[in-house]
Design a protein around this motif. Structure first.
Motif, PDB file in Angstrom:
ATOM      1  N   ASP A 246       0.869  -1.185   0.000  1.00  0.00           N
ATOM      2  CA  ASP A 246       0.000   0.000   0.000  1.00  0.00           C
ATOM      3  C   ASP A 246       0.901   1.229   0.000  1.00  0.00           C
ATOM      4  N   THR A 247       0.327   2.413   0.037  1.00  0.00           N
ATOM      5  CA  THR A 247       1.134   3.638   0.061  1.00  0.00           C
ATOM      6  C   THR A 247       2.010   3.621   1.313  1.00  0.00           C
ATOM      7  N   ILE A 248       3.231   4.146   1.180  1.00  0.00           N
ATOM      8  CA  ILE A 248       4.137   4.150   2.323  1.00  0.00           C
ATOM      9  C   ILE A 248       3.671   5.174   3.373  1.00  0.00           C
ATOM     10  N   ALA A 249       3.084   6.281   2.917  1.00  0.00           N
ATOM     11  CA  ALA A 249       2.636   7.335   3.843  1.00  0.00           C
ATOM     12  C   ALA A 249       1.181   7.111   4.246  1.00  0.00           C
ATOM     13  N   VAL A 264      -6.535  -6.955   1.554  1.00  0.00           N
ATOM     14  CA  VAL A 264      -6.189  -7.655   0.306  1.00  0.00           C
ATOM     15  C   VAL A 264      -5.382  -8.926   0.593  1.00  0.00           C
ATOM     16  N   ALA A 265      -4.365  -8.818   1.472  1.00  0.00           N
ATOM     17  CA  ALA A 265      -3.556 -10.013   1.783  1.00  0.00           C
ATOM     18  C   ALA A 265      -4.449 -11.090   2.412  1.00  0.00           C
ATOM     19  N   GLY A 266      -5.358 -10.676   3.277  1.00  0.00           N
ATOM     20  CA  GLY A 266      -6.290 -11.631   3.901  1.00  0.00           C
ATOM     21  C   GLY A 266      -7.152 -12.322   2.844  1.00  0.00           C
ATOM     22  N   GLU A 267      -7.712 -11.528   1.925  1.00  0.00           N
ATOM     23  CA  GLU A 267      -8.570 -12.124   0.874  1.00  0.00           C
ATOM     24  C   GLU A 267      -7.765 -13.111   0.032  1.00  0.00           C
ATOM     25  N   ARG A 268      -6.519 -12.705  -0.308  1.00  0.00           N
ATOM     26  CA  ARG A 268      -5.677 -13.601  -1.128  1.00  0.00           C
ATOM     27  C   ARG A 268      -5.371 -14.895  -0.376  1.00  0.00           C
ATOM     28  N   ALA A 269      -5.098 -14.773   0.907  1.00  0.00           N
ATOM     29  CA  ALA A 269      -4.757 -15.963   1.697  1.00  0.00           C
ATOM     30  C   ALA A 269      -5.958 -16.905   1.796  1.00  0.00           C
ATOM     31  N   ALA A 377       2.145  -0.561   4.799  1.00  0.00           N
ATOM     32  CA  ALA A 377       2.603  -0.509   3.406  1.00  0.00           C
ATOM     33  C   ALA A 377       2.992  -1.893   2.916  1.00  0.00           C
ATOM     34  N   THR A 378       3.330  -2.795   3.834  1.00  0.00           N
ATOM     35  CA  THR A 378       3.506  -4.216   3.497  1.00  0.00           C
ATOM     36  C   THR A 378       2.695  -5.033   4.499  1.00  0.00           C
TER      37      THR A 378
END
Ligand code: COA
Length: 387
Positions: A246-249, A264-269, A377-378
């Motif tokens: 995601d955006t760093i700021a 998003v990471a949750g949905e992908r997992a 951001a990650t």
């Protein structure tokens, strides 16, 4: 792709470890993991090591090679790679190791994480950690990590019905779990009053809303699932690995109270594991600050936005609740040696799945880890299960 299993785990104790060097920490965790897998170092094909900032914490770079050397593997010339994604470095090192084994490129792979943070003072530590945010637009303006998460908490509490007491209950729960964990930095239970009367760090976050500054290391050993029983009777299968950015700021986000990378990471997992949320029995989430645990539970899809405070108050996330969260004590009480945290989360889930978690043991066959870099951001999410 091949199925991947965890065949060994090892973790140092976490805390302010004046007696141990960065190298000592890594070697201890790695040796514990090898012993757990009943494996000799000569069988290791590759290593991935999560580390955020050894350059600033101990003035040492070139961590991949250093660790292979001190692990006694330099003469075998194995590939050894440092992985950096701020506080998600460990989770990402685990993911790189999973990908290496799944692809068929490597068989026996170590995923580790290590950070030695306390050799510098709090000021230097906090400034180093601020490098995980946007240095030009946040760090140079004076925004520290407690400050950035305080902005998330302020926005969240303005929009959703989260009370100051419910936020404190996250810390009380995680200290209660940490008190049962032999590796935890803080092994004492606390009360609501402890949190509410502790020093204000960044309004509304107080000392006991924050994870501490920590030294520690953790390591796990991966193998193809089809070979796992050569090494252990209790292999744990990696059901899903997912990463999102995601955006760093923080100020560039669509919504600062929702970590879209977690969503998003949750949905992908969950898509990769082909599992509904209800199949998760327990999880380790990235509670670098109490508000972060609240957001994680919601953004991973376990309840609607605004509900996690109530669930915490009702005991749903406690050891004896329906969805135990941070059975290790989390970052809050177990400690947060940033590069090691994502690997420690995996170690905790494996201990729980094997039934080796002692006084903090909970029931279940599937666990989840959620590791965050910066303010989101990650994000790396893994789902692990018994085989
Ligand atoms: N929770 C509970 N107690 C804590 C603590 C924490 N997070 N941090 C320190 N303490 C305790 C210490 O054990 C010590 O106790 P003692 O006096 O009984 O020995 C006391 O508080 C003072 O410790 P000290 O190291 O001087 O604290 P500090 O004021 O220098 O640092 C924070 C406190 C909150 C500023 C620091 O822990 C911090 O910055 N945490 C956030 C780390 C972070 O941002 N990580 C990345 C997140 S993404």
């Amino acid at each position: 792709m091949r199925d991947v299993a965890i065949i060994g785990i090892g973790c140092t104790t976490f805390g302010e470890k004046w007696e141990a060097s960065f190298r000592d920490l890594f070697v201890e965790a790695g040796s514990l993991a090898l012993a757990d897998a009943e494996l000799a170092g000569e069988h290791i094909d590759a290593m991935y090591v999560g580390n955020m900032s050894a350059g600033r914490f101990i003035e040492q770079e070139h961590i991949g090679a250093l660790i292979a050397d001190y692990a006694g593997l330099s003469t075998r010339h194995i590939p050894s790679t440092r992985v950096e994604a701020a506080c998600a470095s460990g989770g990402l090192a685990f993911r790189q190791a999973v990908i290496a084994v799944a692809s068929g490129m490597e068989d026996i792979v170590v995923a580790a994480g290590v950070e030695k943070m306390t050799d510098v003072g709090t000021g230097a530590s906090v400034d180093t950690l601020a490098g995980a945010a946007d240095r030009e637009w946040e760090g140079f303006m004076g925004a520290t990590f407690p400050g950035l998460y305080a902005m998330i908490a302020t926005d969240y509490m303005h929009r959703y019905p989260l009370t100051r007491e419910q936020l404190a209950m996250v810390a009380v729960k995680n200290h209660r779990n940490g008190a049962k964990n032999p590796i935890a930095q803080f092994r004492s239970e606390i009360t609501l009053e402890t949190v509410l009367s502790s020093a204000l760090v960044a309004d509304p976050l107080r000392l006991f809303d924050c994870s501490p500054i920590t030294d520690g290391a953790a390591a796990v050993i991966l193998a193809p699932l089809e070979r796992a029983r050569e090494f252990t009777d209790t292999p744990v299968k990696v059901l899903a690995t997912a990463q999102a950015s995601d955006t760093i700021a923080l100020h560039d986000r669509r919504d600062i109270s929702c970590l879209d990378a977690t969503v998003v990471a949750g949905e992908r997992a969950f898509a990769m594991a082909r599992l509904p949320r209800g199949k998760i029995d327990f999880m380790e989430v990235h509670d670098c600050f109490t508000i972060a645990e609240i957001c994680a539970i919601e953004d991973l899809g376990f309840c609607k936005k605004g509900e996690a405070g109530r669930l915490t108050e009702e005991g749903v996330t406690a050891l004896n609740g329906d969805l135990p969260v941070n059975t290790s004590g989390g970052l809050k009480a177990c400690g947060h040696p940033v590069g090691a945290t994502g690997i420690k989360q995996v170690c905790e889930i494996v201990q729980q799945l094997r039934g080796e978690a002692g006084a903090r043991q909970v029931d279940g066959e599937i666990g989840l880890t959620h590791n965050v870099g910066g303010t989101g951001a990650t994000v790396v999410v893994h789902i692990l299960g018994v085989t």
